[in-house]
Scaffold this motif. Structure first.
Motif, mmCIF file in Angstrom:
data_model
loop_
_atom_site.group_PDB
_atom_site.id
_atom_site.type_symbol
_atom_site.label_atom_id
_atom_site.label_comp_id
_atom_site.label_asym_id
_atom_site.label_seq_id
_atom_site.Cartn_x
_atom_site.Cartn_y
_atom_site.Cartn_z
ATOM 1 N N ASN A 69 0.679 -1.169 -0.043
ATOM 2 C CA ASN A 69 -0.174 -0.025 -0.003
ATOM 3 C C ASN A 69 0.793 1.165 -0.012
ATOM 4 O O ASN A 69 0.636 2.325 -0.681
ATOM 5 C CB ASN A 69 -0.849 0.059 1.171
ATOM 6 C CG ASN A 69 -2.081 -0.965 1.206
ATOM 7 O OD1 ASN A 69 -1.772 -1.964 0.562
ATOM 8 N ND2 ASN A 69 -3.081 -0.827 1.844
ATOM 9 N N GLN A 70 1.901 1.197 0.725
ATOM 10 C CA GLN A 70 2.794 2.496 1.031
ATOM 11 C C GLN A 70 3.458 2.732 -0.420
ATOM 12 O O GLN A 70 3.969 3.927 -0.368
ATOM 13 C CB GLN A 70 3.712 2.485 2.182
ATOM 14 C CG GLN A 70 4.652 1.117 2.185
ATOM 15 C CD GLN A 70 4.105 0.028 2.858
ATOM 16 O OE1 GLN A 70 3.135 -0.256 2.658
ATOM 17 N NE2 GLN A 70 5.086 -0.791 3.473
ATOM 18 N N ASP A 71 3.450 2.049 -1.273
ATOM 19 C CA ASP A 71 4.397 2.079 -2.414
ATOM 20 C C ASP A 71 3.445 2.454 -3.742
ATOM 21 O O ASP A 71 4.146 2.873 -4.733
ATOM 22 C CB ASP A 71 5.055 0.922 -2.744
ATOM 23 C CG ASP A 71 6.209 0.419 -1.859
ATOM 24 O OD1 ASP A 71 6.850 1.297 -1.133
ATOM 25 O OD2 ASP A 71 6.270 -0.579 -1.627
ATOM 26 N N LEU A 72 2.096 2.778 -3.422
ATOM 27 C CA LEU A 72 1.346 3.071 -4.623
ATOM 28 C C LEU A 72 1.117 4.537 -4.590
ATOM 29 O O LEU A 72 1.367 5.676 -3.732
ATOM 30 C CB LEU A 72 -0.110 2.545 -3.959
ATOM 31 C CG LEU A 72 -0.455 1.211 -4.022
ATOM 32 C CD1 LEU A 72 -1.865 0.738 -3.607
ATOM 33 C CD2 LEU A 72 -0.431 0.567 -5.331
ATOM 34 N N ASP A 73 1.253 4.830 -5.978
ATOM 35 C CA ASP A 73 0.827 6.153 -6.381
ATOM 36 C C ASP A 73 -0.640 6.486 -6.686
ATOM 37 O O ASP A 73 -0.786 5.989 -7.843
ATOM 38 C CB ASP A 73 2.180 6.835 -7.555
ATOM 39 C CG ASP A 73 1.755 8.191 -7.771
ATOM 40 O OD1 ASP A 73 0.795 8.931 -7.163
ATOM 41 O OD2 ASP A 73 2.072 8.829 -8.610
ATOM 42 N N MET A 74 -1.340 7.126 -5.899
ATOM 43 C CA MET A 74 -2.683 7.244 -6.235
ATOM 44 C C MET A 74 -3.151 8.724 -6.669
ATOM 45 O O MET A 74 -4.432 8.915 -6.796
ATOM 46 C CB MET A 74 -3.609 6.888 -4.844
ATOM 47 C CG MET A 74 -3.442 5.569 -4.576
ATOM 48 S SD MET A 74 -4.134 4.969 -2.774
ATOM 49 C CE MET A 74 -5.894 5.026 -3.523
ATOM 50 N N MET A 75 -1.991 9.497 -7.069
ATOM 51 C CA MET A 75 -2.288 10.704 -7.467
ATOM 52 C C MET A 75 -3.221 11.479 -6.669
ATOM 53 O O MET A 75 -4.138 12.100 -7.066
ATOM 54 C CB MET A 75 -2.697 10.561 -8.872
ATOM 55 C CG MET A 75 -2.001 9.853 -9.770
ATOM 56 S SD MET A 75 -2.331 10.279 -11.686
ATOM 57 C CE MET A 75 -1.701 11.880 -12.065
ATOM 58 N N ALA A 76 -2.871 11.535 -5.380
ATOM 59 C CA ALA A 76 -3.663 12.057 -4.231
ATOM 60 C C ALA A 76 -4.060 13.627 -4.830
ATOM 61 O O ALA A 76 -3.104 14.407 -5.138
ATOM 62 C CB ALA A 76 -3.191 12.129 -3.229
ATOM 63 N N GLY A 77 -5.177 14.200 -4.871
ATOM 64 C CA GLY A 77 -5.332 15.423 -4.951
ATOM 65 C C GLY A 77 -5.541 15.577 -6.514
ATOM 66 O O GLY A 77 -5.729 16.987 -6.753
ATOM 67 N N LYS A 78 -5.438 14.659 -7.259
ATOM 68 C CA LYS A 78 -5.201 15.120 -9.026
ATOM 69 C C LYS A 78 -6.463 14.467 -9.465
ATOM 70 O O LYS A 78 -6.617 14.392 -10.714
ATOM 71 C CB LYS A 78 -4.020 14.424 -9.503
ATOM 72 C CG LYS A 78 -2.857 15.399 -8.955
ATOM 73 C CD LYS A 78 -1.440 14.828 -9.207
ATOM 74 C CE LYS A 78 -0.236 15.495 -8.870
ATOM 75 N NZ LYS A 78 1.073 14.831 -9.311
ATOM 76 N N THR A 79 -7.399 13.736 -8.845
ATOM 77 C CA THR A 79 -8.578 13.251 -9.404
ATOM 78 C C THR A 79 -9.839 13.878 -8.761
ATOM 79 O O THR A 79 -9.945 14.466 -7.724
ATOM 80 C CB THR A 79 -8.564 11.668 -9.083
ATOM 81 O OG1 THR A 79 -8.378 11.405 -7.630
ATOM 82 C CG2 THR A 79 -7.336 10.969 -9.597
ATOM 83 N N ILE A 80 -10.856 13.665 -9.524
ATOM 84 C CA ILE A 80 -12.148 14.394 -9.147
ATOM 85 C C ILE A 80 -13.221 13.257 -9.938
ATOM 86 O O ILE A 80 -13.179 12.546 -10.860
ATOM 87 C CB ILE A 80 -12.424 15.679 -9.699
ATOM 88 C CG1 ILE A 80 -13.453 16.163 -8.894
ATOM 89 C CG2 ILE A 80 -12.407 15.788 -11.321
ATOM 90 C CD1 ILE A 80 -13.468 17.779 -9.135
#
Length: 464
Positions: free
Chosen positions: A387-398
């Motif tokens: 989990n800690q290695d994932l890039d979920m593009m926080a703040g960049k999706t809607i």
């Protein structure tokens, strides 16, 4: 030379299978036969219907116990009265459909045999029938289609599995699948007590053995040492993550070539809430812990396949549980399975599922540019991350709303989302300051009107 089409063959347990689709073992087929020959004729034809539909292998269930081993059973097991009820008029079996309302659909079925009996007497009684069945299948099936024997044994007596393995190897089966996953014994009085006290009744114990690391190793090791054909172990979804890894490691240490994940689960049918909580079973006066199977098993199936492929290298995997669409076959294989074994899907849809599976696989291999189906086995493992290695593009999706698809049903707003709200006319809007692009609201939408997208000005990622 005529074009043979895409290569669907796979390597499994040291053997080559013409394609990865087979029908999961369901023991004896349902119904009565008036004679051994009638049983063999009817049931060998059922197996051959699978093969004619395109199945790449056959799995049949069987058990066998010698008189010498029967004496060991009597010495080591607790004596109970259940085996002597074999001739009871209460003996039978019944299935109960698990219906589902929108959006879930049919979920599967419950199954009860009453009482469930698999003892030394069963093995002796069916000795000739098993032999005739294997002989009939060897004559009818194509040579390239392997015959896998789903092997039962008695209690924790490894010798009972050895007896069967030797017997069926002599009869010509190509592979042994030790059944340490069957849920049916869970409904018998005495089996649960035996599990906790390590004192077993002289009956088949199924998953109660498969959830015990010691017995997985001992039984598997005894069978592997006794035969020359490949041996594997059928496990149970009741074990769960992460203990399934431990069971697979025990099987591998004992010399198993593969694991099958997995059998059906243990279930309890719902009570009739409009009839004082009485059983919903037709013409049954009770509701036991029983076998349950259906599409819901796909979630634990994928989890266990991925975990064993990742953490127990060196074992081949056969996937079973909830595989009810051709796409599911490919998904399971990409996670690490080499074979797939639909069972409930065949019961619900018939052999058409096999035909659709073969057709889909041929088209898939060709259109996706693979040279063979073998190439996809485990291909998705490279994308499994912590989990800690994932890039979920926080703040960049809607969330984006497709106005043409939205019917303003308000289901997504009448929910737990903080970002969606209603304006004049019933239209749904998204508060960009509150929306985190999690996709939770898409679960409520029945019209595919909601979708996670990148916020304006954000470039597409180059993840892979």
């Amino acid at each position: 030379m005529p074009d043979k089409g895409p290569d669907l063959s796979v390597k499994f347990g040291g053997l080559t299978f013409p394609n990865p689709i087979g029908v999961g073992a369901i023991g004896e087929h349902w119904g009565h036969s008036n004679s051994t020959q009638e049983y063999v004729d009817i049931n060998s034809d059922i197996f051959m219907k699978h093969v004619k539909a395109g199945a790449g292998y056959i799995i049949m269930a069987g058990t066998y116990v010698t008189p010498e081993t029967e004496r060991l059973i009597q010495e080591r097991c607790q004596t109970i009265e259940v085996p002597f009820r074999r001739k009871s008029k209460k003996v039978g079996h019944r299935m109960l459909k698990i219906p589902g309302k929108d959006p879930y659909g049919t979920e599967g079925f419950y199954f009860v045999p009453s009482p469930f009996l698999l003892d030394a007497g069963f093995g002796k009684f069916n000795k000739d029938r098993f032999a005739f069945m294997i002989e009939a299948l060897q004559k009818k099936k194509p040579k390239e289609v392997p015959l896998v024997l789903n092997l039962g044994g008695i209690a924790n007596i490894a010798e009972t599995w050895v007896d069967g393995a030797k017997r069926f190897e002599e009869l010509g089966v190509d592979m042994i699948e030790i059944n340490l996953g069957c849920p049916l014994p869970s409904g018998l009085d005495g089996t649960l007590q035996g599990y906790f006290q390590d004192k077993y009744t002289p009956l088949y114990q199924g998953l109660l053995m498969g959830d015990n690391e010691k017995y997985v190793y001992e039984i598997t090791k005894a069978v592997v040492d006794a035969v020359k054909i490949p041996v594997g172990v059928k496990l149970t979804p009741e074990t769960g993550y992460p203990r399934i890894i431990t069971m697979a490691q025990a099987a591998r240490s004992a010399g198993a070539k593969f694991v099958q994940m997995f059998n059906a689960a243990v279930g309890m049918a719902p009570p009739d809430i409009y009839n004082g909580g009485k059983p919903q079973w037709p013409y049954m006066d009770g509701s036991p812990f029983c076998m349950v199977s259906g599409s819901f098993l796909r979630v634990p199936c994928y989890k266990d396949v991925a975990a064993v492929k990742r953490y127990v290298p060196g074992l081949d995997i056969a996937a079973a549980g909830g595989l009810v669409e051709p796409e599911h076959f490919i998904e399971a294989m990409m996670l690490g399975a080499s074979l797939v074994q639909p069972c409930t899907g065949i019961i619900e849809q018939g052999n058409g599922l096999i035909r659709r599976g073969i057709s889909f696989m041929k088209k898939f291999v060709k259109e996706q540019g693979y040279n063979s189906l073998q190439e996809i086995v485990g291909i998705s493992q490279q994308y499994i991350k912590y989990n800690q290695d994932l890039d979920m593009m926080a703040g960049k999706t809607i969330i984006n709303i497709d106005r043409e698809k939205c019917i303003r049903c308000q289901r997504c707003v009448d929910n737990v989302c903080q970002a969606l709200y209603t304006v004049e006319g019933g239209h749904i809007e998204v508060d960009p300051h509150r929306c985190v692009g999690c996709g939770g609201c898409t679960l409520a939408c029945r019209n595919d009107a909601l979708k996670v997208v990148l916020r304006e000005g954000v470039s597409e990622p180059n993840f892979f």
